[in-house]
Design a protein around this motif. Structure first.
Motif, PDB file in Angstrom:
ATOM      1  N   THR A   1      10.838   1.527  25.874  1.00  0.00           N
ATOM      2  CA  THR A   1       9.967   0.893  24.967  1.00  0.00           C
ATOM      3  C   THR A   1      10.483   0.855  23.476  1.00  0.00           C
TER       4      THR A   1
ATOM      5  N   THR B   1      12.965  -1.896  23.050  1.00  0.00           N
ATOM      6  CA  THR B   1      12.383  -3.059  22.865  1.00  0.00           C
ATOM      7  C   THR B   1      11.817  -3.158  21.345  1.00  0.00           C
TER       8      THR B   1
ATOM      9  N   GLY C   1      16.037  -2.167  27.888  1.00  0.00           N
ATOM     10  CA  GLY C   1      14.726  -2.294  28.178  1.00  0.00           C
ATOM     11  C   GLY C   1      14.366  -2.649  29.401  1.00  0.00           C
TER      12      GLY C   1
ATOM     13  N   MET D   1       1.983  -7.494  25.353  1.00  0.00           N
ATOM     14  CA  MET D   1       3.203  -7.345  24.948  1.00  0.00           C
ATOM     15  C   MET D   1       3.210  -8.474  23.968  1.00  0.00           C
TER      16      MET D   1
ATOM     17  N   GLN E   1       0.318   1.192  34.066  1.00  0.00           N
ATOM     18  CA  GLN E   1       1.015   0.648  33.106  1.00  0.00           C
ATOM     19  C   GLN E   1       0.365   0.050  31.908  1.00  0.00           C
TER      20      GLN E   1
ATOM     21  N   GLN F   1       0.079   1.214  28.309  1.00  0.00           N
ATOM     22  CA  GLN F   1       0.327   0.635  26.965  1.00  0.00           C
ATOM     23  C   GLN F   1      -0.830   0.792  25.726  1.00  0.00           C
TER      24      GLN F   1
ATOM     25  N   THR G   1       2.088   3.401  24.730  1.00  0.00           N
ATOM     26  CA  THR G   1       3.058   2.582  24.559  1.00  0.00           C
ATOM     27  C   THR G   1       3.193   1.926  22.976  1.00  0.00           C
ATOM     28  N   GLN G   2       1.948   1.399  22.636  1.00  0.00           N
ATOM     29  CA  GLN G   2       1.795   0.825  21.624  1.00  0.00           C
ATOM     30  C   GLN G   2       2.132   1.499  20.322  1.00  0.00           C
TER      31      GLN G   2
ATOM     32  N   ILE H   1       5.878   1.895  20.143  1.00  0.00           N
ATOM     33  CA  ILE H   1       6.475   0.828  19.350  1.00  0.00           C
ATOM     34  C   ILE H   1       6.205   0.708  18.023  1.00  0.00           C
TER      35      ILE H   1
END
Length: 258
Positions: free
Chosen positions: A46, A49, A91, A168, A213, A217, A221-222, A225
């Protein structure tokens, strides 16, 4: 070629089935184990990416600048990757690891009675899926009502493929975001055809794994990021400015004729 992975999954399922009792529950526990093991790789992926998204404009600039000189372009890109400690394939690692697992699981569940010859009764997921070795296509032979649980699992298999792609695409802009959304829709349709012949156990594994997942996210994950993007943008802002110096060709001065 997947035999050794199949055997590992078989031994893990034997252990899990020893206390989980239900086969579907065993698969869900297997998903949790695999996802927890992949979490460090996923977090690293992540961050890679996010960095790629920040560095993308610079990469495009280099590609355009040396478009007429492929060798120089490759050298400059390699130099750029080295200076920024960036792996363009960083990634993809979690995906490369999960695909063999999914293929091995397909093999295992397709021949589950062969691997557990002494098992009595059906390989069911409580009263939800009567048989984890049955595909939606096979279940349709007994009528739509009998096949309905398998069709629901198939629809989830398809739709849950789209949600991560849409999520995404929020981190992209313009044509790239539209491209990701289009690809997500195409993959969703493809999954309906692919999943039609898959054992319900594979569909269950994929549904639970992708649901994990999606939740990851939204809540994890966000944030990673956003943090990775901010750190990379700050690093680039504080980096020494690169100046391209183009030496002018020295021409001999004209001499006056006598």
């Amino acid at each position: 070629m997947w035999d050794w992975i199949v055997n590992i999954l078989l031994e893990i399922l034997k252990v899990i089935q020893g206390f989980a009792v239900d086969w579907g529950l065993s698969i869900i526990i297997l998903v949790i184990i695999v996802r927890l093991l992949l979490t460090p790789l996923l977090l690293k992926s992540t961050k890679a990416t996010a960095r790629m998204q920040v560095l993308q404009p610079k990469l495009m600039e280099l590609q355009e600048r040396y478009a007429d000189d492929p060798q120089r372009q490759a050298e400059e890109l390699q130099k750029f990757y080295s200076e920024n400690k960036f792996n363009p394939f960083g990634g993809c690692l979690p995906l490369f690891i999960q695909m063999p697992l999914l293929l091995a699981l397909f093999t295992l569940l397709r021949d589950l009675p062969h691997y557990f010859p002494n098992h009595e009764g059906s390989f069911a997921f409580f009263d939800i899926l009567p048989s984890l070795t049955t595909s939606p296509a096979t279940a349709m032979a007994d009528g739509f009502t009998a096949a309905l649980p398998y069709i629901i699992a198939l629809v989830l298999f398809s739709v849950l493929t789209l949600i991560p792609q849409l999520y995404m695409s929020r981190n992209q802009t313009g044509a790239q975001a539209q491209s990701m959304r289009t690809m997500g829709v195409v993959m969703t349709i493809m999954m309906l055809f692919v999943g039609w012949g898959l054992p319900a156990g594979v569909l269950l594994y994929y549904d639970v794994s992708t649901l994990w997942q999606v939740i990851q996210q939204i809540f994890v994950t966000q944030k990673i990021i956003d943090k990775a993007k901010a750190e990379e943008e700050e690093r680039l802002a504080n980096a020494p400015m690169e100046v391209n110096v183009v030496r002018r060709e020295r021409k001999p001065r004209p001499h006056k004729k006598n």
